[in-house]
Design a protein around this motif. Structure first.
Motif, PDB file in Angstrom:
ATOM      1  N   GLN A 191     -46.829 -18.628  -1.388  1.00  0.00           N
ATOM      2  CA  GLN A 191     -45.845 -18.625  -0.297  1.00  0.00           C
ATOM      3  C   GLN A 191     -46.316 -19.640   0.740  1.00  0.00           C
ATOM      4  N   LEU A 192     -46.071 -20.921   0.462  1.00  0.00           N
ATOM      5  CA  LEU A 192     -46.695 -22.000   1.220  1.00  0.00           C
ATOM      6  C   LEU A 192     -45.855 -22.564   2.364  1.00  0.00           C
ATOM      7  N   ALA A 193     -44.579 -22.251   2.425  1.00  0.00           N
ATOM      8  CA  ALA A 193     -43.713 -22.862   3.441  1.00  0.00           C
ATOM      9  C   ALA A 193     -44.220 -22.654   4.868  1.00  0.00           C
ATOM     10  N   PRO A 194     -44.597 -21.431   5.274  1.00  0.00           N
ATOM     11  CA  PRO A 194     -45.087 -21.259   6.652  1.00  0.00           C
ATOM     12  C   PRO A 194     -46.370 -22.054   6.924  1.00  0.00           C
ATOM     13  N   LEU A 195     -47.267 -22.080   5.957  1.00  0.00           N
ATOM     14  CA  LEU A 195     -48.517 -22.823   6.122  1.00  0.00           C
ATOM     15  C   LEU A 195     -48.241 -24.322   6.225  1.00  0.00           C
ATOM     16  N   LEU A 196     -47.404 -24.852   5.355  1.00  0.00           N
ATOM     17  CA  LEU A 196     -47.059 -26.274   5.409  1.00  0.00           C
ATOM     18  C   LEU A 196     -46.436 -26.640   6.752  1.00  0.00           C
ATOM     19  N   GLU A 197     -45.596 -25.771   7.263  1.00  0.00           N
ATOM     20  CA  GLU A 197     -44.961 -26.027   8.558  1.00  0.00           C
ATOM     21  C   GLU A 197     -46.008 -26.161   9.662  1.00  0.00           C
ATOM     22  N   VAL A 198     -46.988 -25.293   9.663  1.00  0.00           N
ATOM     23  CA  VAL A 198     -48.052 -25.352  10.677  1.00  0.00           C
ATOM     24  C   VAL A 198     -48.911 -26.597  10.478  1.00  0.00           C
ATOM     25  N   LEU A 199     -49.288 -26.878   9.244  1.00  0.00           N
ATOM     26  CA  LEU A 199     -50.152 -28.026   8.971  1.00  0.00           C
ATOM     27  C   LEU A 199     -49.487 -29.350   9.329  1.00  0.00           C
ATOM     28  N   LEU A 200     -48.181 -29.444   9.116  1.00  0.00           N
ATOM     29  CA  LEU A 200     -47.458 -30.700   9.324  1.00  0.00           C
ATOM     30  C   LEU A 200     -46.820 -30.801  10.708  1.00  0.00           C
ATOM     31  N   LEU A 236     -46.390 -36.487   2.925  1.00  0.00           N
ATOM     32  CA  LEU A 236     -47.406 -35.486   3.235  1.00  0.00           C
ATOM     33  C   LEU A 236     -46.999 -34.106   2.747  1.00  0.00           C
ATOM     34  N   GLN A 237     -45.740 -33.763   2.904  1.00  0.00           N
ATOM     35  CA  GLN A 237     -45.280 -32.443   2.475  1.00  0.00           C
ATOM     36  C   GLN A 237     -45.408 -32.289   0.961  1.00  0.00           C
ATOM     37  N   LEU A 238     -44.960 -33.284   0.204  1.00  0.00           N
ATOM     38  CA  LEU A 238     -45.054 -33.217  -1.253  1.00  0.00           C
ATOM     39  C   LEU A 238     -46.511 -33.198  -1.708  1.00  0.00           C
ATOM     40  N   GLY A 239     -47.300 -34.131  -1.202  1.00  0.00           N
ATOM     41  CA  GLY A 239     -48.697 -34.219  -1.616  1.00  0.00           C
ATOM     42  C   GLY A 239     -49.516 -33.007  -1.222  1.00  0.00           C
ATOM     43  N   LEU A 240     -49.323 -32.538   0.000  1.00  0.00           N
ATOM     44  CA  LEU A 240     -50.085 -31.383   0.476  1.00  0.00           C
ATOM     45  C   LEU A 240     -49.678 -30.113  -0.263  1.00  0.00           C
ATOM     46  N   GLN A 241     -48.398 -29.985  -0.587  1.00  0.00           N
ATOM     47  CA  GLN A 241     -47.972 -28.828  -1.377  1.00  0.00           C
ATOM     48  C   GLN A 241     -48.668 -28.837  -2.736  1.00  0.00           C
ATOM     49  N   GLU A 242     -48.771 -29.981  -3.367  1.00  0.00           N
ATOM     50  CA  GLU A 242     -49.464 -30.074  -4.663  1.00  0.00           C
ATOM     51  C   GLU A 242     -50.935 -29.696  -4.524  1.00  0.00           C
ATOM     52  N   VAL A 243     -51.581 -30.173  -3.462  1.00  0.00           N
ATOM     53  CA  VAL A 243     -52.989 -29.831  -3.229  1.00  0.00           C
ATOM     54  C   VAL A 243     -53.145 -28.319  -3.083  1.00  0.00           C
ATOM     55  N   LEU A 244     -52.290 -27.708  -2.280  1.00  0.00           N
ATOM     56  CA  LEU A 244     -52.388 -26.269  -2.030  1.00  0.00           C
ATOM     57  C   LEU A 244     -52.056 -25.446  -3.274  1.00  0.00           C
ATOM     58  N   VAL A 245     -51.027 -25.840  -4.014  1.00  0.00           N
ATOM     59  CA  VAL A 245     -50.672 -25.127  -5.249  1.00  0.00           C
ATOM     60  C   VAL A 245     -51.828 -25.194  -6.237  1.00  0.00           C
ATOM     61  N   ASN A 246     -52.434 -26.361  -6.399  1.00  0.00           N
ATOM     62  CA  ASN A 246     -53.576 -26.491  -7.308  1.00  0.00           C
ATOM     63  C   ASN A 246     -54.734 -25.606  -6.863  1.00  0.00           C
ATOM     64  N   ALA A 247     -54.993 -25.550  -5.562  1.00  0.00           N
ATOM     65  CA  ALA A 247     -56.092 -24.716  -5.049  1.00  0.00           C
ATOM     66  C   ALA A 247     -55.835 -23.237  -5.328  1.00  0.00           C
ATOM     67  N   VAL A 248     -54.591 -22.800  -5.146  1.00  0.00           N
ATOM     68  CA  VAL A 248     -54.251 -21.391  -5.381  1.00  0.00           C
ATOM     69  C   VAL A 248     -54.269 -21.081  -6.877  1.00  0.00           C
ATOM     70  N   ARG A 249     -53.537 -21.868  -7.663  1.00  0.00           N
ATOM     71  CA  ARG A 249     -53.386 -21.576  -9.096  1.00  0.00           C
ATOM     72  C   ARG A 249     -54.656 -21.813  -9.895  1.00  0.00           C
ATOM     73  N   HIS A 250     -55.218 -22.993  -9.743  1.00  0.00           N
ATOM     74  CA  HIS A 250     -56.356 -23.369 -10.589  1.00  0.00           C
ATOM     75  C   HIS A 250     -57.690 -22.995  -9.962  1.00  0.00           C
ATOM     76  N   GLY A 251     -57.853 -23.277  -8.686  1.00  0.00           N
ATOM     77  CA  GLY A 251     -59.121 -22.978  -8.025  1.00  0.00           C
ATOM     78  C   GLY A 251     -59.355 -21.496  -7.839  1.00  0.00           C
ATOM     79  N   ASN A 252     -58.390 -20.819  -7.240  1.00  0.00           N
ATOM     80  CA  ASN A 252     -58.542 -19.392  -6.953  1.00  0.00           C
ATOM     81  C   ASN A 252     -57.900 -18.499  -7.999  1.00  0.00           C
TER      82      ASN A 252
END
Length: 138
Positions: free
Chosen positions: A25-34, A46-62
């Protein structure tokens, strides 16, 4: 989001740290970051790239574990937008950090690193591979 804090390194640099539960559920976080970005062209990249970074961190990293957290630092300098994203995973091995598109157009994964590389001017990984720093020139 827990523990958001901001500090001043100098008058020319500003940063803010965020710790947030690992969720897609990244929309609120992206809004704050951007929030500080006003340039529409840069905001889209930035929105597209940062969303990919965050999705990868959640799905693959965590591994989609909501008990784990993401640590994010946003750094604003006169010339750069910089984001550091760290997950609690084992890290992405050096040989897996390829920025090429997958061979099959219908592949289920493999496009994220390509998109991240396309959206940012600079991408750097920690030695362990569980922290990535992405930056876009202002």
């Amino acid at each position: 989001m827990r523990g958001a804090s901001a500090g001043w390194a100098s008058m020319a640099h500003r940063w803010a740290d965020f710790i947030t539960p690992s969720t897609l559920q990244l929309a609120p976080l992206l809004e704050v970051l951007l929030e500080p970005i006003s340039c529409v062209e840069q905001l889209s990249a930035l929105q597209l790239g940062l969303q990919e970074v965050l999705v990868n961190a959640v799905r693959h990293g965590n591994a989609n574990d909501p008990a784990k957290c993401l640590r994010i630092r946003r750094i604003v300098t006169p010339r750069w937008w910089v984001f550091q994203v760290q997950d609690q995973g084992c890290g992405l091995p050096l040989e897996a950090r390829s920025v090429h598109l997958p061979d099959q157009a219908d592949a289920l994964c493999g496009r994220g690193l390509f998109l991240i590389d396309a959206c940012f001017d600079d991408v750097r990984w920690s030695a362990r591979g569980n922290r990535v720093q992405v930056a876009l020139r202002r």
